[in-house]
Design a protein around this motif. Structure first.
Motif, PDB file in Angstrom:
ATOM      1  N   LEU A  23       0.855  -1.187   0.000  1.00 28.38           N
ATOM      2  CA  LEU A  23       0.000   0.000   0.000  1.00 28.38           C
ATOM      3  C   LEU A  23       0.891   1.238   0.000  1.00 28.38           C
ATOM      4  O   LEU A  23       1.368   1.683   1.044  1.00 28.38           O
ATOM      5  CB  LEU A  23      -0.922  -0.012   1.223  1.00 28.38           C
ATOM      6  N   ASN A  24       1.150   1.754  -1.187  1.00 20.51           N
ATOM      7  CA  ASN A  24       2.002   2.931  -1.335  1.00 20.51           C
ATOM      8  C   ASN A  24       1.165   4.204  -1.288  1.00 20.51           C
ATOM      9  O   ASN A  24       0.326   4.430  -2.171  1.00 20.51           O
ATOM     10  CB  ASN A  24       2.751   2.877  -2.674  1.00 20.51           C
ATOM     11  N   GLY A  61       5.357   5.499   2.656  1.00 24.23           N
ATOM     12  CA  GLY A  61       5.121   6.888   2.294  1.00 24.23           C
ATOM     13  C   GLY A  61       6.269   7.531   1.544  1.00 24.23           C
ATOM     14  O   GLY A  61       6.292   8.763   1.392  1.00 24.23           O
ATOM     15  N   GLU A  62       7.226   6.725   1.090  1.00 18.14           N
ATOM     16  CA  GLU A  62       8.354   7.258   0.329  1.00 18.14           C
ATOM     17  C   GLU A  62       8.722   6.259  -0.760  1.00 18.14           C
ATOM     18  O   GLU A  62       9.015   5.099  -0.470  1.00 18.14           O
ATOM     19  CB  GLU A  62       9.564   7.499   1.238  1.00 18.14           C
ATOM     20  N   SER A  63       8.694   6.702  -2.005  1.00 16.46           N
ATOM     21  CA  SER A  63       9.015   5.805  -3.107  1.00 16.46           C
ATOM     22  C   SER A  63      10.482   5.397  -3.059  1.00 16.46           C
ATOM     23  O   SER A  63      11.360   6.212  -2.771  1.00 16.46           O
ATOM     24  CB  SER A  63       8.729   6.487  -4.444  1.00 16.46           C
ATOM     25  N   ILE A  96       5.218  -1.171   8.465  1.00 17.04           N
ATOM     26  CA  ILE A  96       5.590   0.165   8.001  1.00 17.04           C
ATOM     27  C   ILE A  96       6.860   0.055   7.160  1.00 17.04           C
ATOM     28  O   ILE A  96       7.875  -0.482   7.600  1.00 17.04           O
ATOM     29  CB  ILE A  96       5.779   1.165   9.169  1.00 17.04           C
ATOM     30  N   ASP A  97       6.768   0.554   5.944  1.00 14.87           N
ATOM     31  CA  ASP A  97       7.884   0.526   4.995  1.00 14.87           C
ATOM     32  C   ASP A  97       8.580   1.884   5.064  1.00 14.87           C
ATOM     33  O   ASP A  97       8.101   2.866   4.495  1.00 14.87           O
ATOM     34  CB  ASP A  97       7.316   0.262   3.594  1.00 14.87           C
ATOM     35  N   ASP A 117      12.462  -2.065   6.503  1.00 19.22           N
ATOM     36  CA  ASP A 117      13.432  -1.033   6.124  1.00 19.22           C
ATOM     37  C   ASP A 117      14.246  -1.540   4.946  1.00 19.22           C
ATOM     38  O   ASP A 117      15.074  -2.447   5.095  1.00 19.22           O
ATOM     39  CB  ASP A 117      14.342  -0.729   7.321  1.00 19.22           C
ATOM     40  N   VAL A 118      14.039  -0.950   3.759  1.00 16.03           N
ATOM     41  CA  VAL A 118      14.750  -1.447   2.578  1.00 16.03           C
ATOM     42  C   VAL A 118      16.254  -1.242   2.690  1.00 16.03           C
ATOM     43  O   VAL A 118      17.024  -1.881   1.976  1.00 16.03           O
ATOM     44  CB  VAL A 118      14.230  -0.801   1.273  1.00 16.03           C
TER      45      VAL A 118
END
Length: 297
Positions: A23-24, A61-63, A96-97, A117-118
């Motif tokens: 969900l972006n 919330g950040e691409s 949360i991403d 966390d990517v």
């Protein structure tokens, strides 16, 4: 392959590969940017993902698409917190991403139960201690640099060995900073500082990651390696991102068959069905040596 979800604090043991729905809440993500910027619509979409079979909804919330530039922390917080709160209030298991410790902390306070966390804690040196305090599961993904430069970092001699070694070093780093080893989930980071052949090599050798003894998350959804595989034979143009969902489901079930803990996808229903088929097949597979085949004479 053995699933290791029981080792993750506060999460169910699904007994199969779990499905994490994406969900972006961003204007610029590579395949769905701008679709869910309104918090109300975003919550509705997250609930729909859960209804379609998502075990977790991953709110970002950040691409992090190739070439993306960073947004401010305030902007990221404004995008994600209403959505995290709304979904958690409805009983959805939310991830949360984020690469920011302050966003992770606020989202966990709002009801998120996983931090994805990517950068694996590398983008913000406060992240590991924040996650350690929270006690929630933490995704440590393979990452070599920010999105605006990551394509330049895709140089490997043995991508499977190098990526696994780099993730293991980062896992050791976050554990040294206080994260309990049982909190850690590992992710090879398909598409992040990877070329097409790198992604295929990592998917093909996913079972090798079990030597890290941690649950594995894989994110194949709509990635470039699938678009290039399905390129128009006449023009050579990669298939558009939104038309890669069947291939995504196929990649997801191949990951499930190699023991992935979860797969992260945009279109949930097909993948949710696919991993359930894989789990049913595995449940009906006989123990070694139970069946004997006899040739007629």
């Amino acid at each position: 392959m053995e699933r290791q979800s029981n080792t993750l604090p506060g999460l169910p043991a699904w007994g199969r590969c779990a499905v994490m729905g994406i969900l972006n809440v961003t204007p610029d993500s590579f395949s769905d940017g701008g679709s869910w910027l309104d918090p109300g619509r975003a919550v509705e979409h997250g609930l729909a993902l859960a209804t379609q079979g998502a075990d977790v909804v991953d709110v970002g919330g950040e691409s992090t698409r190739p070439g993306a530039r960073r947004v401010s922390a305030d902007e990221e917080l404004a995008r994600v917190l209403p959505v995290v709160r709304g979904l958690a209030r409805e009983g959805v298991l939310v991830s949360i991403d984020t690469m920011r410790a302050e966003v992770a902390e606020a989202a966990v306070d709002a009801g998120a139960r996983i931090v994805n966390d990517v950068s694996g804690g590398r983008a913000d040196d406060r992240m590991a201690k924040t996650v350690a305090r929270s006690g929630v599961p933490f995704v440590v993904m393979h990452w070599r640099g920010q999105s605006d430069a990551m394509d330049e970092l895709a140089e490997y001699e043995d991508v499977v060995a190098e990526v696994a070694a780099e993730v293991e070093r980062q896992m050791d780093a976050v554990v040294s900073a206080g994260v309990d080893p049982t909190q850690v989930i590992v992710d090879p980071g398909l598409g992040f500082a990877k070329g097409r052949r790198d992604d295929w090599a990592l998917l093909a050798a996913l079972d090798a990651w079990h030597t890290l003894e941690r649950p594995i998350l894989l994110g194949p959804s709509r990635k470039r390696f699938l678009g290039e595989l399905l390129a128009d034979p006449a023009t050579g143009e990669p298939r558009p991102a939104r038309e890669r969902d069947h291939a995504t489901a196929a990649a997801a079930v191949l990951a499930a068959a190699q023991g992935a803990w979860a797969v992260r996808v945009h279109e949930v229903r097909a993948t949710a069905d696919a991993v359930r088929v894989e789990a049913a097949l595995r449940a009906h597979r006989p123990a070694a040596g139970r069946w004997a085949l006899h040739r007629s004479r």
